[in-house]
Design an enzyme around this catalytic site. Structure first.
Site, PDB file in Angstrom:
ATOM      1  N   CYS A   1       0.837  -1.182   0.000  1.00  0.00           N
ATOM      2  CA  CYS A   1       0.000   0.000   0.000  1.00  0.00           C
ATOM      3  C   CYS A   1       0.883   1.248   0.000  1.00  0.00           C
ATOM      4  O   CYS A   1       1.918   1.286   0.651  1.00  0.00           O
ATOM      5  CB  CYS A   1      -0.943   0.086   1.197  1.00  0.00           C
ATOM      6  SG  CYS A   1      -2.107  -1.255   1.296  1.00  0.00           S
TER       7      CYS A   1
ATOM      8  N   TRP B   1      -2.802  -2.726  -1.645  1.00  0.00           N
ATOM      9  CA  TRP B   1      -2.491  -4.154  -1.757  1.00  0.00           C
ATOM     10  C   TRP B   1      -3.399  -4.808  -0.721  1.00  0.00           C
ATOM     11  O   TRP B   1      -3.211  -4.622   0.483  1.00  0.00           O
ATOM     12  CB  TRP B   1      -1.014  -4.390  -1.448  1.00  0.00           C
ATOM     13  CG  TRP B   1      -0.579  -5.803  -1.719  1.00  0.00           C
ATOM     14  CD1 TRP B   1      -0.131  -6.309  -2.900  1.00  0.00           C
ATOM     15  CD2 TRP B   1      -0.536  -6.887  -0.777  1.00  0.00           C
ATOM     16  NE1 TRP B   1       0.182  -7.633  -2.762  1.00  0.00           N
ATOM     17  CE2 TRP B   1      -0.059  -8.025  -1.474  1.00  0.00           C
ATOM     18  CE3 TRP B   1      -0.863  -7.023   0.570  1.00  0.00           C
ATOM     19  CZ2 TRP B   1       0.099  -9.264  -0.862  1.00  0.00           C
ATOM     20  CZ3 TRP B   1      -0.698  -8.252   1.178  1.00  0.00           C
ATOM     21  CH2 TRP B   1      -0.218  -9.369   0.457  1.00  0.00           C
TER      22      TRP B   1
ATOM     23  N   HIS C   1      17.871 -36.482  -6.681  1.00  0.00           N
ATOM     24  CA  HIS C   1      17.168 -37.057  -5.527  1.00  0.00           C
ATOM     25  C   HIS C   1      15.685 -36.668  -5.517  1.00  0.00           C
ATOM     26  O   HIS C   1      15.045 -36.714  -4.477  1.00  0.00           O
ATOM     27  CB  HIS C   1      17.839 -36.604  -4.226  1.00  0.00           C
ATOM     28  CG  HIS C   1      19.254 -37.068  -4.121  1.00  0.00           C
ATOM     29  ND1 HIS C   1      19.604 -38.355  -3.805  1.00  0.00           N
ATOM     30  CD2 HIS C   1      20.421 -36.411  -4.348  1.00  0.00           C
ATOM     31  CE1 HIS C   1      20.916 -38.481  -3.814  1.00  0.00           C
ATOM     32  NE2 HIS C   1      21.440 -37.313  -4.144  1.00  0.00           N
TER      33      HIS C   1
END
Ligand code: AGP
Length: 616
Positions: free
Chosen positions: A2, A74, A512
């Site tokens: 924000c 936001w 792996h």
């Protein structure tokens, strides 16, 4: 997260506010809004989407007032809707505010306010605070008439748990603007017969370079010609005026298509800036003015802990490698968000480092505070001058990389890599590194900007590679030792801006598990530097090739790969070991950038992200 801007002064507020807000858009871009005070009324517009939408909408109104606030959001509490966009107006129409942060106890406040007949139009915590200020404003009518508005803000904030940077206006007080901060950044710019409040300097540097960085629990009361700062406990504060050292030009595109592109190409300069004035006269070591620790203090340090988030965390991993390799001191690296809660047992002679471009990342700040609370000294590597982390640390180093606007960090990261390489040298020279090795280390670092330039010259080649890989949905980034963190960073960059799934892994560890992902649709980016592990990495590449995986290899000049092993090759110059992570980073920055552009992504404002993460 924000961005807020406030204005009070002799000019029409709206255009100044919107110009500032445009520059803060990288802090969040879900919605935006503007409120201007004018002759007993509040003109308010808010719109979902980018600031551009708000500017278009605002053009339909005249907004004659000289006092105003605006916000780019936001989203935290409540979805992305016009109603949830800021500014928020209290239900009695008296108070309007913008807010950056999180009010943690808003549910209980809301319950109380509902019982007092306040009503709510949004799902936000901010609207609750606005109504709480309105409640106190109504109560103050009976008591303190002179300072009624300011006192109502102060009294409301006494009840707040959480974080805030706020700017507040009151319809009855057309000549006043009140702001406060706790945990969310807020600066006061002092212009020519005007004051501008902003979440960061980019919003106000076109009007003034004189700023006061508000501290936590401080409130500022503004009129068009005067200001005063006090704490929430009513203690007067003498303001310290700082000067911003960069200009508005540094925060503009200057012909580049995106800030990310501009910032990638600025790296030779930002690396120079990180080094400037930081080598000893005999040229065999680094020196840092701001550590506030003597050589004797540092000799007592047996172990380091580095904490941060995201890209800065990758810089910490490189610090681990370089300090352990050259200074032979153990380093532990932790995610700031994890360190804070896991109550890590720490040795006595530990020096704590936090790394943060913005200096405002709340998790990193919380880790810093936790370490200090436990009695440790905390050093900070920060880019933003005057930021909370810079201020609260016991010492540290500024990056001087200039404003970084692109949400995806590039130049700030390589400047952090340069500083941790310099710090490793500094400590190594206090221990076992010889004068001559120190000299060649320094020479190696000084070559970095030119070597980066050489890689940047390959941008057209990397762009061409990117255009052939832009449609893939999965990538692996594989590197070893100091290039393992760069593999993580390469994967993060690609994810952030192009939304392609990517994983960074130690090259040998790939067999792996991640090798299960490999087929002709999952390309791998390999870091293949010269040195003792060259052949080992070539073996890992063979394993990928045997499974039809495409390979982009980032290889040291002069090293020959077996024919047809890599589908595409990007060369990086031979360099000192401490510079290798910096050089390795440039091709993956460019690759991600060009892939994202090819996919039509909004490179500077990737979805769901914000530049400075000020919520937990
Ligand atoms: C980097 O590209 C990211 N946007 C993000 O991971 C960032 O590095 C992180 O949020 C930490 O930010 P800081 O350096 O400002 O603390």
């Amino acid at each position: 997260m924000c961005g807020i801007v406030g204005y009070i002064g002799k000019h029409k507020a709206s255009s100044i506010l919107l110009e500032g807000l445009k520059r803060l858009e990288y802090r969040g871009y879900d919605s935006a809004g503007l409120a201007v005070l004018q002759e007993g009324r509040i003109d308010l517009v808010k719109k979902v989407g980018r600031v551009e939408n708000l500017i278009r909408e605002s053009a339909k109104h005249s907004f004659p007032g000289h006092v105003g606030i605006c916000h780019t959001r936001w989203a935290t509490h409540g979805g992305v809707t016009d109603a949830n966009a800021h500014p928020h107006l209290s239900s009695d129409g008296k108070i309007v505010l913008v807010h950056n942060g999180v009010i943690e106890n808003y549910t209980s406040m809301k319950k109380f306010l509902l019982s007092k007949d306040y009503s709510f139009k949004s799902e936000t915590d901010t609207e609750v605070l606005g109504n709480l200020i309105a409640y106190h404003y109504a109560k103050e009518a009976v008591s303190d008439k002179t300072n009624r508005f300011f006192e109502s803000v102060r009294k409301a904030l006494l009840h707040v748990e959480g974080t805030y940077g706020i700017a507040v206006m009151c319809v009855d007080q057309p000549e006043q603007l009140v702001a406060a901060r706790k945990g969310s950044p807020l600066l006061l710019g002092m212009g020519d017969e005007e004051f501008i409040l902003a979440s960061d300097a980019s919003a106000l540097v076109s009007r003034t370079r004189n700023v006061v960085y508000l501290k936590d629990n401080e409130l500022v009361q503004l009129t068009p010609t005067d200001f005063s700062i006090s704490t929430i406990d009513q203690a007067e504060v003498s303001p310290v005026v700082d000067k911003i050292t960069w200009s508005i030009k540094d925060a503009e595109l200057n012909g580049y298509a995106h800030f990310m592109e501009k910032e990638i190409f600025e790296q030779p300069a930002s690396l120079e800036n990180a080094m400037r004035g930081r080598f000893s006269e005999d040229g065999s070591t680094a020196q840092f003015g701001g550590l506030n620790l003597t050589a004797a203090d540092l000799r007592m340090i047996d172990r380091y802990v580095f904490c941060s988030c995201g890209t800065a965390w990758h810089a910490c991993l490189v610090a681990e490698h370089l300090i352990e390799r050259f200074a032979r001191l153990p380093v532990e690296v932790d995610y700031a968000s994890e360190f804070r809660y896991r109550n890590a047992p720490l040795d006595r002679d530990v020096l704590f480092f936090v790394v943060s471009q913005s200096g405002e990342t709340i998790d990193t700040l919380a880790a810093l505070r936790e370490a200090k609370r436990k009695g440790y000294k905390v050093m900070a590597i920060c880019n933003v001058v005057g930021s909370t982390i810079a201020r609260e640390s016991d010492g540290g180093v500024y990056q001087h990389a200039g404003p970084e606007i692109g949400v995806a960090s590039t130049k700030a990261f390589t400047s952090q890599l340069m500083l941790v390489a310099m710090y490793a040298l500094y400590v190594a020279r206090m221990r076992d590194m010889s004068f001559n090795d120190g000299l060649s280390y320094v020479q190696g670092l000084k070559q970095a900007p030119d070597l980066v330039r050489k890689i940047l010259e390959q941008a057209p080649h990397i762009k061409e590679i990117a255009s052939r890989y832009s449609q893939y949905s999965d990538f692996l980034f594989l590197g070893r030792l100091s290039l393992f963190p760069i593999a993580l960073e390469g994967a993060l960059k690609l994810k952030e801006i192009s939304y392609i799934h990517a994983e960074g892994y130690p090259a040998a560890e790939m067999k792996h598990g991640p090798i299960a992902l490999v087929n002709e649709l999952c390309p791998s980016v390999f870091f293949v530097p010269k040195g003792e592990i060259f052949n080992k990495i070539v073996s890992s590449m063979q394993e990928i090739k045997a499974r039809k995986g495409k390979i982009i290899a980032i290889v040291t000049e002069g090293c020959e790969l077996p024919p047809d092993l890599a589908d595409d090759i990007i060369r990086i110059p031979d360099c000192h070991e401490a510079v290798l992570p910096i050089l390795g980073c440039i091709p993956v920055q460019l690759l991600s950038y060009y892939i994202a552009v090819k996919r039509g992504c909004d490179v500077d404002k990737p979805r769901n992200l914000a530049k400075s993460v000020t919520v937990e």
